[in-house]
Design an enzyme around this catalytic site. Structure first.
Site, short mmCIF file in Angstrom:
data_model
loop_
_atom_site.label_atom_id
_atom_site.label_comp_id
_atom_site.label_asym_id
_atom_site.label_seq_id
_atom_site.Cartn_x
_atom_site.Cartn_y
_atom_site.Cartn_z
N ASP A 67 0.96 -1.12 0.02
CA ASP A 67 0.13 0.01 0.05
C ASP A 67 0.91 1.06 0.04
OD1 ASP A 67 0.93 -0.38 2.62
OD2 ASP A 67 -1.00 -0.39 3.62
N ASN A 136 -7.39 -2.59 14.19
CA ASN A 136 -8.91 -2.78 13.87
C ASN A 136 -8.98 -4.12 12.98
OD1 ASN A 136 -7.76 -1.91 11.34
ND2 ASN A 136 -9.14 0.16 11.35
N GLU A 143 -9.42 -1.72 5.14
CA GLU A 143 -10.08 -1.22 6.45
C GLU A 143 -11.60 -2.09 6.68
OE1 GLU A 143 -8.57 0.44 8.43
OE2 GLU A 143 -8.05 2.40 7.87
C1 GLP Z 1 -0.53 0.34 8.62
C2 GLP Z 1 -0.13 -0.36 7.27
C3 GLP Z 1 -0.22 -1.94 7.51
C4 GLP Z 1 0.36 -2.10 8.95
C5 GLP Z 1 -0.52 -1.48 10.01
C6 GLP Z 1 0.04 -2.04 11.31
O1 GLP Z 1 -1.73 1.19 8.58
N1 GLP Z 1 -0.88 0.27 6.15
O2 GLP Z 1 0.29 -2.46 6.48
O3 GLP Z 1 0.39 -3.62 8.81
O4 GLP Z 1 -0.54 -0.24 10.00
O5 GLP Z 1 1.28 -1.08 11.60
P1 GLP Z 1 2.29 -1.64 12.71
O6 GLP Z 1 3.32 -2.58 12.29
O7 GLP Z 1 3.22 -0.08 12.93
O8 GLP Z 1 1.53 -1.54 13.87
#
Ligand code: GLP
Length: 264
Positions: A67, A136, A143
């Protein structure tokens, strides 16, 4: 789903790194799906070290990131392209042209999404897709309410995700509310999926993903449909699972079986 529960976040990173190294050893021209966020950082550090010590090479590999923020140019320090350059690509032997991240500054983002799907297909599909987990239950930027067969497209971020990711932006700095993300269908097409989750703040999402119903309300629950999904958790992220002893038991049985097969 293969559920692996390990003592610490470092163990999770080491397990994930071994899977990537094995994948690249078995198939040097692998197509890898990559993720951003804090969870994969330790894994990327291990891959960098392995590459520098010539235990693994990315020279023939291709990568596709999950993404990107819509509206941030590639050289913006908060863009996911920038993140990948800083935390992985600049330090390994990958060919820059073989790294793809959705184009957050495309003039026609809808067409960019379709092109991304086409690029993945042209590369032969993703062999191993790395995933983190949103609090979430999101994967990539899919989402809650995301279609379970969705493809790469523009997604609006939830206020909760915007708040979670605000820590990466300076106070008052523009933070995008839109993203381009591989869809859940795109992710499910990967031959193997490896989701890492660490820390107590992921425990509720982990429980919903593994023990909850298959539902768009928890996008990660779609991994229940995947033939080869491996979920690697530290103790804190696994803490809410009701059947935790059963998952440990299966994993012990799996390991014993693998050992028996290897010794034959
Ligand atoms: C972001 C990314 C995800 C990621 C998630 C969790 O929103 N788009 O791909 O897995 O957050 O992030 P973290 O690993 O910092 O908890």
């Amino acid at each position: 789903m293969q559920i692996v529960i390990l003592p610490t976040a470092d163990d999770v990173a080491a397990y994930g790194a071994q899977l990537f190294i094995r994948q690249l050893t078995d198939k040097p021209q692998s197509v890898l799906g990559l993720a951003t966020g804090s969870t994969p950082l330790a894994l990327y550090r291990l891959l960098i070290r392995a590459c520098q010590q010539q235990e693994v090479s990315f020279a023939n590999a291709k990568t596709f990131n999950l993404d990107e923020y819509l509206g941030l140019p590639a050289d913006h320090p908060q863009s996911y392209r920038y993140f990948m350059q800083q935390h992985l690509f600049n330090a390994i032997d990958i060919v820059p042209a073989n790294t793809a991240v959705p184009d957050g500054s495309a003039t026609d983002p809808v067409a960019a999404c379709q092109r991304y799907e086409q690029q993945i297909a042209d590369a032969g599909g993703i062999d191993l897709q790395l995933l983190g987990l949103g609090r979430n239950g999101h994967i990539g930027f899919n989402e809650p309410s995301s279609g379970l067969r969705s493809r790469t497209r523009i997604k609006t971020l939830t206020p909760a995700t915007i708040a979670d990711n605000a820590r990466f932006f300076a106070p008052g700095e523009y933070q995008p509310h839109l993203s381009i993300t591989m869809g859940i269908g795109t992710i499910l097409d990967a031959r193997k999926v490896l989701l890492l989750a660490t820390g107590a703040n992921k425990a509720a999402a982990v429980k919903a993903m593994i023990e909850g119903p298959l539902t768009a309300a928890c996008p990660a629950s779609a991994l229940q449909l995947h033939e080869q999904a491996i979920v690697v958790l530290d103790e804190a992220a696994a803490a809410d699972l009701s059947d935790i002893e059963f998952y440990r038991h299966i994993e012990r049985e799996n390991q014993a079986l693998l050992k028996r097969l290897a010794s034959q």
